[in-house]
Scaffold this active site. Sequence first.
Site, PDB file in Angstrom:
ATOM      1  CE  LYS A 283       9.870   0.596  -6.308  1.00  0.00           C
ATOM      2  NZ  LYS A 283       8.563   1.201  -6.082  1.00  0.00           N
ATOM      3  CD  GLU A 290       7.590  -0.328   2.227  1.00  0.00           C
ATOM      4  OE1 GLU A 290       6.678   0.423   1.875  1.00  0.00           O
ATOM      5  OE2 GLU A 290       8.205  -1.062   1.430  1.00  0.00           O
TER       6      GLU A 290
END
Length: 458
Positions: A283, A290
């Site tokens: 990841k 965000e």
Amino acid sequence: MGKIWAGRTDGTVNKIADDFNSSISFDSRMYKEDITGSMAHAAMLGAKNIISEADADLIIDGLSGILSDLESGKLKIDFSAEDIHTFVEQTLTDRIGQAGKKLHTARSRNDQVALDLRLYLKNEADEVQKRLKELTAAVCEKANEYKSAVMPGYTHLQRAQPVTFGHHLMAYAMMLLRDIDRINDAKKRLLISPIGSCALAGTTYDTDRFFEAEKLGICEVSQNSIDGVSDRDFCVELCSALSLVMAHLSRFSEEIVLWSSWEFKFIELSDDFTTGSSIMPQKKNPDMAELVRGKTGRVYGDLIALLTMLKGLPLAYNKDMQEDKESIFDAFDTVKACLDVFAGMVNGITANTDNMLRAAKGGFINATDLADYLTKKGMPFREAYKLSGRIVSNCIKSGKTLDELSIDEYKEFSNAFESDLYEAIDLNTCVNSRNSFGGTCVTSVEKQIEYVENKIKK
Ligand code: ARG
């Protein structure tokens, strides 16, 4: 600290009530504005012989000592004081004695807090505008780097027409420019001095409100003393402008999140503006984008809190209004933090131009250009549109793109097609022939960048 208002009561307040009532934990950040406001007030009292010049000088010296001691850390704010206004006044009296008790002549905390807040928010507004300009400059720089990188433009998140990444980025630059302008507009009504309105009705002393305002660098004085202490429109206006800043950053964030996904793979964020996962080794998460998107709700919440706090309040000052500060301070703190991280994140964007082009080639986004080609050969647009739609549908069935159909295949649809059609539906042609004002062609993007850069230089 004891209560400056002890008199009618002995000033003893239940500990829970006292803590509940106190605002110093959040209004102490206005110490500088409180002190400079008080200096201007003392100078006016002296100049108008309401107190002696000697007392005024003592007060001003005392206040300037408090300011420098606070800044150097020699003096610490006493959080047992009710608010910053009482802390400054009580510290002054502790330091200079009797003269300090004269500072609050022809003044109320109601006009004092309104003034402090306006002065404080003026600096905050300047800070946000400075950061907006920095982010806008970073966006322009990226747009220039990618002014000819073709990508699909979207409507309904469906591939629509080819644009350049630079053009798409410049749309955000335009939003940010409006944000800067909107804050300028709010500033016009922010810089109005309420001081001298006193509690609400004005004063019997021969004051000079214009003298005070001028000392503080403010050109306008509130026209009605009740409005002077009751008005918090400036908080709402600024918070509304900040909410739009967040709306823009949030839309931008959403696209950054999408673009950096494996599904799109249009951009790569720099490592130092992303995070990893504690469990999934592959990841690389766009946490900054965000979080900005998430914090948008906070600023909207601040706006709603302010509007709701004001709704139904009778004139003039009510203690509800103490609630203005945490909301507007939080909105400014949040926006400043978001803008700082955003500029860094934008600087670190690398576009995956091959993937953008591949996506642009896949979605029939040159279908409008195919219809325009036929229209330019004399076919009415609506007919050309229908025919192009049929050709697209045919291509979907046969798994081909528009540029993969042979001229013979095209001729089966219409004799108007000639070999120059391939040039007309080439993606670079599609982009560069969109040369209408504000369009996506390279020269238009260059003009947009120049326009924005000139505006932010001012
Ligand atoms: N701490 C108060 C506020 O922030 C200052 C004004 C107090 N005025 C009063 N009448 N109690 O609103």
